[in-house]
Design an enzyme around this catalytic site. Structure first.
Site, PDB file in Angstrom:
ATOM      1  N   SER A 183       0.775  -1.212  -0.165  1.00 29.78           N
ATOM      2  CA  SER A 183       0.024  -0.321   0.075  1.00 29.78           C
ATOM      3  C   SER A 183       0.937   1.337  -0.343  1.00 29.78           C
ATOM      4  O   SER A 183       2.649   1.547   0.497  1.00 29.78           O
ATOM      5  CB  SER A 183      -0.672  -0.168   0.978  1.00 29.78           C
ATOM      6  OG  SER A 183      -0.517  -0.178   2.398  1.00 29.78           O
ATOM      7  N   GLU A 190       1.280   5.652   0.444  1.00 39.06           N
ATOM      8  CA  GLU A 190       0.829   6.803   1.285  1.00 39.06           C
ATOM      9  C   GLU A 190       1.309   8.460   0.660  1.00 39.06           C
ATOM     10  O   GLU A 190       2.354   7.985   0.447  1.00 39.06           O
ATOM     11  CB  GLU A 190       1.090   6.466   2.753  1.00 39.06           C
ATOM     12  CG  GLU A 190       0.823   7.784   3.913  1.00 39.06           C
ATOM     13  CD  GLU A 190       0.724   7.653   5.129  1.00 39.06           C
ATOM     14  OE1 GLU A 190       0.836   6.983   5.891  1.00 39.06           O
ATOM     15  OE2 GLU A 190       1.827   8.392   5.922  1.00 39.06           O
ATOM     16  N   THR A 235      -2.852  11.835   3.730  1.00 40.11           N
ATOM     17  CA  THR A 235      -2.937  11.785   5.137  1.00 40.11           C
ATOM     18  C   THR A 235      -3.818  13.374   5.246  1.00 40.11           C
ATOM     19  O   THR A 235      -4.268  13.669   4.275  1.00 40.11           O
ATOM     20  CB  THR A 235      -1.351  11.918   5.189  1.00 40.11           C
ATOM     21  OG1 THR A 235      -0.865  13.794   4.626  1.00 40.11           O
ATOM     22  CG2 THR A 235      -0.295  11.084   5.233  1.00 40.11           C
ATOM     23  N   TYR A 236      -3.695  13.328   6.780  1.00 43.59           N
ATOM     24  CA  TYR A 236      -4.744  14.799   6.978  1.00 43.59           C
ATOM     25  C   TYR A 236      -3.745  15.832   8.316  1.00 43.59           C
ATOM     26  O   TYR A 236      -2.467  14.933   8.819  1.00 43.59           O
ATOM     27  CB  TYR A 236      -5.584  14.266   8.147  1.00 43.59           C
ATOM     28  CG  TYR A 236      -7.016  14.389   8.234  1.00 43.59           C
ATOM     29  CD1 TYR A 236      -7.834  14.836   6.992  1.00 43.59           C
ATOM     30  CD2 TYR A 236      -7.257  15.082   9.876  1.00 43.59           C
ATOM     31  CE1 TYR A 236      -8.717  16.048   7.247  1.00 43.59           C
ATOM     32  CE2 TYR A 236      -9.037  15.394   9.563  1.00 43.59           C
ATOM     33  CZ  TYR A 236      -9.443  16.083   8.755  1.00 43.59           C
ATOM     34  OH  TYR A 236     -10.265  16.448   8.403  1.00 43.59           O
ATOM     35  N   ASP A 260      -1.849  14.618  15.210  1.00 42.51           N
ATOM     36  CA  ASP A 260      -1.127  16.257  15.515  1.00 42.51           C
ATOM     37  C   ASP A 260      -1.546  17.334  15.610  1.00 42.51           C
ATOM     38  O   ASP A 260      -2.676  17.875  14.714  1.00 42.51           O
ATOM     39  CB  ASP A 260       0.593  16.398  15.006  1.00 42.51           C
ATOM     40  CG  ASP A 260       0.445  14.800  14.688  1.00 42.51           C
ATOM     41  OD1 ASP A 260       1.367  14.010  15.770  1.00 42.51           O
ATOM     42  OD2 ASP A 260       1.441  14.581  13.468  1.00 42.51           O
ATOM     43  N   HIS A 289       5.985   5.485  20.613  1.00 45.38           N
ATOM     44  CA  HIS A 289       4.900   6.730  20.612  1.00 45.38           C
ATOM     45  C   HIS A 289       5.829   7.664  21.656  1.00 45.38           C
ATOM     46  O   HIS A 289       6.269   7.943  22.873  1.00 45.38           O
ATOM     47  CB  HIS A 289       3.309   7.188  20.815  1.00 45.38           C
ATOM     48  CG  HIS A 289       3.197   8.020  20.424  1.00 45.38           C
ATOM     49  ND1 HIS A 289       2.787   9.736  20.823  1.00 45.38           N
ATOM     50  CD2 HIS A 289       2.290   8.779  18.745  1.00 45.38           C
ATOM     51  CE1 HIS A 289       2.175  10.760  20.469  1.00 45.38           C
ATOM     52  NE2 HIS A 289       2.140   9.683  19.036  1.00 45.38           N
ATOM     53  N   ALA A 292       3.949   8.317  24.685  1.00 43.11           N
ATOM     54  CA  ALA A 292       3.540   6.751  26.014  1.00 43.11           C
ATOM     55  C   ALA A 292       4.797   7.468  26.915  1.00 43.11           C
ATOM     56  O   ALA A 292       5.481   7.243  26.805  1.00 43.11           O
ATOM     57  CB  ALA A 292       3.901   6.435  24.950  1.00 43.11           C
ATOM     58  N   GLN A 319       5.384   3.279  12.283  1.00 45.26           N
ATOM     59  CA  GLN A 319       5.973   4.114  11.673  1.00 45.26           C
ATOM     60  C   GLN A 319       6.846   3.625  11.197  1.00 45.26           C
ATOM     61  O   GLN A 319       7.720   2.585  11.372  1.00 45.26           O
ATOM     62  CB  GLN A 319       5.745   5.211  13.037  1.00 45.26           C
ATOM     63  CG  GLN A 319       7.304   6.351  13.240  1.00 45.26           C
ATOM     64  CD  GLN A 319       6.229   7.566  12.425  1.00 45.26           C
ATOM     65  OE1 GLN A 319       7.157   7.353  11.329  1.00 45.26           O
ATOM     66  NE2 GLN A 319       5.913   7.750  12.896  1.00 45.26           N
ATOM     67  N   PHE A 369      11.781  14.145  10.641  1.00 39.71           N
ATOM     68  CA  PHE A 369      11.395  13.513  11.063  1.00 39.71           C
ATOM     69  C   PHE A 369      11.188  12.254  11.912  1.00 39.71           C
ATOM     70  O   PHE A 369      10.536  12.269  12.963  1.00 39.71           O
ATOM     71  CB  PHE A 369      10.737  12.863   9.576  1.00 39.71           C
ATOM     72  CG  PHE A 369      10.119  13.382   7.965  1.00 39.71           C
ATOM     73  CD1 PHE A 369       9.664  14.392   8.573  1.00 39.71           C
ATOM     74  CD2 PHE A 369      10.618  12.778   7.027  1.00 39.71           C
ATOM     75  CE1 PHE A 369       9.055  15.419   7.361  1.00 39.71           C
ATOM     76  CE2 PHE A 369      10.096  13.234   5.765  1.00 39.71           C
ATOM     77  CZ  PHE A 369       9.710  14.723   5.768  1.00 39.71           C
ATOM     78  N   HIS A 385       3.637  -1.105   3.772  1.00 43.63           N
ATOM     79  CA  HIS A 385       3.026   0.238   3.082  1.00 43.63           C
ATOM     80  C   HIS A 385       4.115   1.010   2.947  1.00 43.63           C
ATOM     81  O   HIS A 385       5.160   1.471   3.822  1.00 43.63           O
ATOM     82  CB  HIS A 385       2.395   0.998   4.677  1.00 43.63           C
ATOM     83  CG  HIS A 385       1.484   1.991   4.578  1.00 43.63           C
ATOM     84  ND1 HIS A 385       0.222   1.840   3.981  1.00 43.63           N
ATOM     85  CD2 HIS A 385       1.744   3.362   4.981  1.00 43.63           C
ATOM     86  CE1 HIS A 385       0.113   3.480   3.867  1.00 43.63           C
ATOM     87  NE2 HIS A 385       0.775   4.039   3.975  1.00 43.63           N
ATOM     88  N   ARG A 402       6.787  10.904  -4.309  1.00 40.22           N
ATOM     89  CA  ARG A 402       6.997  10.639  -5.448  1.00 40.22           C
ATOM     90  C   ARG A 402       7.333   9.186  -5.919  1.00 40.22           C
ATOM     91  O   ARG A 402       7.168   7.741  -4.547  1.00 40.22           O
ATOM     92  CB  ARG A 402       8.640  10.749  -5.065  1.00 40.22           C
ATOM     93  CG  ARG A 402       8.795  12.168  -4.398  1.00 40.22           C
ATOM     94  CD  ARG A 402       8.987  13.067  -5.767  1.00 40.22           C
ATOM     95  NE  ARG A 402       9.890  12.608  -6.592  1.00 40.22           N
ATOM     96  CZ  ARG A 402      10.005  13.928  -7.249  1.00 40.22           C
ATOM     97  NH1 ARG A 402       9.841  14.397  -7.964  1.00 40.22           N
ATOM     98  NH2 ARG A 402      10.895  13.729  -8.400  1.00 40.22           N
TER      99      ARG A 402
END
Length: 300
Positions: A20, A22, A53-54, A114, A156, A159, A183, A223, A273, A279
């Site tokens: 998949s 993204e 993504t959002y 986020d 995370h 966490a 991630q 990132f 994924h 790209r």
């Protein structure tokens, strides 16, 4: 997409690899052209789904919606819309979800999300879903969406510890999520240990590794710092002095990514994924090397 058993590395349970991809909503006309070239380049590989993504705080709501519906309409590939808790009331989120369902979108990536200002302490939106587990439950009450959630093999940043990370992931799966997408990571042992701990905790849903081909090492470091992912010393060494040498950088990035995927395949992983960063070149080359070859698009 199916690959023949004779090219799958020993250790895979079968020869069926599923991928998949993204993407993120483009901000400019030029970025939009790049994204759509990439989507049409990758769509013939017949991915399981393509996600969009959002933005932080729901800042890309309209662009995410238009991208998701166009992807599914033009390619026939199932499109998954990212949806977050941040910045929306329950009523707003439920309205968004119902619109997606009415438009034929059946897949959602459900996330806490986020905050617009990086570094701010997370506070649930008044009247909204507090956390991703609540969002999953709410989406399942609306319709039988296929839901992906996030997982963090290196924990995370918010966490308290690794055990909490796995316990919370189980809550999301038990609430109705169909799979977890991790991630990105660069040490396969990190993922494999996490997968084993998930299995020991009773998590039976697929844990899909997120693969990030390195297109820009400087951006990767930023990132990684934001999401708590480690970057091994070997990557620092291999990408050293390649900022002005894009051809060599791409070859090194391809080698790293294909080695990572083949190593995971040898441990029985069959779903991947890819974070494309809009790209297509590296992701397409990796898939081709794995035996995932193009088919005719449903629509052009």
């Amino acid at each position: 997409m199916t690959v023949k058993n004779d090219i799958a590395p020993q250790g895979t349970s079968h020869g069926d690899l599923r991928v998949s991809f993204e993407f993120f909503p483009p901000k400019t006309e030029k970025m939009e052209e790049t994204m759509w070239r990439s989507i049409h380049r990758l769509a013939p590989l017949n991915p399981s789904f393509v996600s969009v993504t959002y933005g932080a705080g729901g800042s890309t709501r309209d662009r995410t919606h238009s991208s998701v519906t166009r992807i599914q309409g033009e390619t026939g590939i199932p499109a998954a819309a990212h949806l977050t808790c941040v910045g929306h009331t329950k009523e707003e989120i439920e309205g968004i979800a119902r619109n997606y369902w009415d438009e034929g979108i059946r897949s959602i990536v459900a996330l806490r999300g986020d905050l617009p200002d990086a570094g701010d302490k997370y506070v649930p939106t008044p009247g909204g879903y507090p956390y991703a587990v609540d969002l999953v439950e709410g989406l399942k009450r609306i319709a039988d969406f296929d839901i992906s959630v996030s997982a963090y093999p290196e924990t995370h940043p918010d966490a308290p510890n690794a055990d909490f990370e796995i316990e919370y992931l189980k809550h999301k799966i038990d609430a109705g999520a169909n799979r977890a997408i991790t991630q990105f990571f660069f040490d396969n042992e990190v993922f494999l240990r996490f997968r084993d701990k998930c299995a020991a905790a009773g998590i039976t849903a697929p844990i899909v590794p997120g693969i990030l081909p390195v297109t820009n090492f400087g951006s990767l470091l930023k990132f990684a710092d934001m999401c708590g992912a480690s970057v091994p010393k070997r990557l620092h060494w291999r990408f050293e002095d390649l900022d002005e040498d894009p051809d060599t950088r791409r070859m090194v990035a391809f080698h790293e990514a294909i080695s990572q995927v083949e190593g995971l395949m040898a441990e029985g992983v069959t779903d991947f994924h890819f974070y494309t960063l809009n790209r297509a070149e590296l992701t397409y080359a990796i898939c081709h090397a794995l035996g995932i070859r193009g088919v005719a698009q449903a629509a052009a």
